[in-house]
Enzyme design. Sequence first.
Site, mmCIF file in Angstrom:
data_model
loop_
_atom_site.group_PDB
_atom_site.id
_atom_site.type_symbol
_atom_site.label_atom_id
_atom_site.label_comp_id
_atom_site.label_asym_id
_atom_site.label_seq_id
_atom_site.Cartn_x
_atom_site.Cartn_y
_atom_site.Cartn_z
ATOM 1 N N ASP A 10 -5.728 -52.307 29.713
ATOM 2 C CA ASP A 10 -4.918 -53.368 30.287
ATOM 3 C C ASP A 10 -3.462 -52.950 30.099
ATOM 4 O O ASP A 10 -3.152 -52.054 29.299
ATOM 5 C CB ASP A 10 -5.222 -54.691 29.569
ATOM 6 C CG ASP A 10 -4.399 -55.844 30.100
ATOM 7 O OD1 ASP A 10 -4.274 -55.966 31.329
ATOM 8 O OD2 ASP A 10 -3.870 -56.627 29.284
ATOM 9 N N ASP A 12 -0.136 -55.368 30.478
ATOM 10 C CA ASP A 12 0.793 -56.330 29.887
ATOM 11 C C ASP A 12 0.307 -56.824 28.532
ATOM 12 O O ASP A 12 -0.851 -57.241 28.380
ATOM 13 C CB ASP A 12 0.984 -57.516 30.828
ATOM 14 C CG ASP A 12 1.553 -57.090 32.174
ATOM 15 O OD1 ASP A 12 2.314 -56.109 32.210
ATOM 16 O OD2 ASP A 12 1.221 -57.735 33.189
#
Length: 223
Positions: A10, A12
């Site tokens: 991922d 953020d």
Amino acid sequence: MNARKLALFDLDHTLIPMDSDYSWGEFTMGLGWVDPAEFKRQNDAFYAHYQNETLDIDAYVRFSTAAFCAQGAEKALAAHAKYMEQVVHTFIHPQAQALVRQHQDAGDDVIIVTATNEFVTRPIAKAFGVDELMAVDLERDSTGWFTGTIRGTPSFREGKVTRVEEWLTARGLDWSQVETTFYSDSINDLPLLEKVNHPVATNPDARLRPLAQARGWRILDLF
């Protein structure tokens, strides 16, 4: 034979200690592309929905892409270059770069899988030296510029599993033929965390941390 290894990240709050889509929105406020008060109100509301697992991804993407889509390619790309220089690069930390490089040096397929759109995240992935990006893809108009409408399956929640499956299928692979690791901070990524061989709760949010602890998942506080 050893299984092919995939390292999924991922973006953020996992590789960078910020929300790139949210901060890009704040950046466009400073450029005068949007009404500051109204944009901030809606941006904050969408972010709260994301944290509460109630986000309407189609509505959010239309909202978050409207400003740069309206500016046109030349102006939007120039602004994004300034955003990278003034904002993003200050949030790319050596320990995150080292983690990505560790997997690359081991010969793993490294893929960033993010619920943020491709316009915002492609340059960030490149800053990490990652070519494989699964972001929210956008439709393009007859000139080749983005329209703000989602193309295909958005890489959000269960959609991240679908997108990885599509990547595997395109290479004649399935889950049984790969060894997968996924790094994420977010409870929204639970479907993919539960699917991979090695889930790593990375800088986990308030709901993911206790779940990871209960399940005995690795917890990595990268920042």
